[in-house]
Structure formats: C-alpha cells, structure tokens
Write a protein that holds these residues in place. Sequence first.
Motif, short mmCIF file in Angstrom:
data_model
loop_
_atom_site.label_atom_id
_atom_site.label_comp_id
_atom_site.label_asym_id
_atom_site.label_seq_id
_atom_site.Cartn_x
_atom_site.Cartn_y
_atom_site.Cartn_z
N ASN A 115 4.63 0.90 2.72
CA ASN A 115 5.65 1.92 2.46
C ASN A 115 6.78 1.43 1.56
O ASN A 115 7.78 2.12 1.41
N THR A 116 6.62 0.25 0.95
CA THR A 116 7.69 -0.33 0.13
C THR A 116 7.26 -0.44 -1.34
O THR A 116 7.63 -1.38 -2.03
N MET A 117 6.49 0.54 -1.80
CA MET A 117 5.95 0.48 -3.16
C MET A 117 5.62 1.88 -3.65
O MET A 117 5.53 2.82 -2.85
N LEU A 118 5.46 2.02 -4.94
CA LEU A 118 4.95 3.26 -5.49
C LEU A 118 3.49 3.41 -5.06
O LEU A 118 2.76 2.41 -4.96
N TYR A 119 3.07 4.63 -4.83
CA TYR A 119 1.76 4.88 -4.21
C TYR A 119 0.60 4.20 -4.94
O TYR A 119 -0.36 3.74 -4.30
N SER A 120 0.66 4.09 -6.26
CA SER A 120 -0.47 3.52 -7.00
C SER A 120 -0.68 2.04 -6.69
O SER A 120 -1.79 1.51 -6.81
N VAL A 121 0.39 1.35 -6.27
CA VAL A 121 0.29 -0.08 -5.98
C VAL A 121 -0.46 -0.33 -4.68
O VAL A 121 -1.05 -1.40 -4.49
N MET A 122 -0.47 0.64 -3.77
CA MET A 122 -1.14 0.47 -2.49
C MET A 122 -2.59 0.01 -2.65
O MET A 122 -3.08 -0.81 -1.88
N THR A 123 -3.26 0.55 -3.66
CA THR A 123 -4.69 0.26 -3.85
C THR A 123 -4.96 -0.58 -5.10
O THR A 123 -6.11 -0.86 -5.40
N ALA A 124 -3.90 -0.99 -5.79
CA ALA A 124 -4.08 -1.84 -6.98
C ALA A 124 -2.91 -2.80 -7.11
O ALA A 124 -2.21 -2.82 -8.12
N PRO A 125 -2.69 -3.65 -6.11
CA PRO A 125 -1.53 -4.55 -6.15
C PRO A 125 -1.59 -5.55 -7.29
O PRO A 125 -0.54 -5.97 -7.80
#
Length: 198
Positions: A115-125
């Motif tokens: 919950n500490t990132m833009l949604y796209s980073v969740m699956t592509a860190p």
Amino acid sequence: MNEIAVLGGGRVGGGLAAALTAAGHRVTVAGRTPGAAAAAARTARIVINATPGAGSVERLTALREQLRGKILVDVSNATVDGPDGLPAGLMYPDSSLAEQLQEALPDTHVVKTLNTMLYSVMTAPAALTQPPTAFLSGNDPQAKRIVGDLLTELGWHPEWITDLGGIETARATEAAILFVPHVIRSSGFAPFAISIAR
C-alpha cells in the motif's frame, strides 16, 4: 498453487489478479453482482482486499463467515480525499484500515502490504530505477510468510520485503499515502514506491 479471491476489479485488483494467475495460482475476481464476493471468498485460501478503503470495513464485515480462518491481504488505503480527488487525510488517523479489519474479523489473519506505492509497482517492482520496499504488517507469522512468498512470485526480491511486526504497524505504512498527492503534483503520475535505504 493457491486459491485466491481478489475483491475489487479495478486497476489494483485487476493487475494483481493477472500477475497471480500468470504465476500459476487459481484466481477469482469478485464482480459487483450480489453474492459474488461471498462466493469467491468462500472457496479461497487467500483473499485480497483491493476495494476502495473508505468502504472496506463494511464490505468485509459482511463476509465474516466466509473469511473465517482465511488470510486477508489488505492492499487498500482509507483516505479522506481533497477537492482534487487525491488523498488529503486518513479515515483512521489514530488507527489504520488494517487494524479496523482485524478487529472486525478476529478469526481472519489480516496482513497489510503493497500500500506504499503506485499500483503498477505492485506487480513490477523491478521496473523502478532503485529497489523499492514492500512492508508486511500482521499478527500471524505464518500468514506473513505465505504473503511474503506471494510477493516474491510478483517479482519482489526477499531483501526488498520488510516485516514491520504486528498489525498496529500498518498505521505507519498507511500514513505514507499522504506522500502520494505531493509526489504526483511534483513529478506527475509516474510509478514510484516508498523505499528504505540501508
């Protein structure tokens, strides 16, 4: 392979569902039809809350029986929005959405993360120029280990994952949402995440 239910089919829920399906899990995305969330939660081992945080406690409390004994991965933030629609404050300033969910669902293992990132980073860190951090908050160590394993399947290196401790530590990560409007105004709607440098 896990049976996973994703509650919320927007950008967050849809992205997580696609990535977890690609990783080999059996994923159901609960639609808005009556009973869809209950049916999806009933058969899942892991349930992901990707619903808008302002209504999450009410929605999930209605699923108390279906969520009994399950792992609930909470990736939402409960905010009060400003005139521009961006977060301007926290709905639970002396608590957190995750704590409210755990209190309402005492027989469910709530784990706060992503919950500490833009949604796209969740699956592509790895798409960011420097390693981001994914935090885990929750009272059940085994549940956090299982969620940590899911994160590694989404591309999170183990050293990028930090277990903060009990569910009360979600207060800190949820407060990080207040960075978001300022970062967006400063740098635009580009992928970013909170990172702990060591």
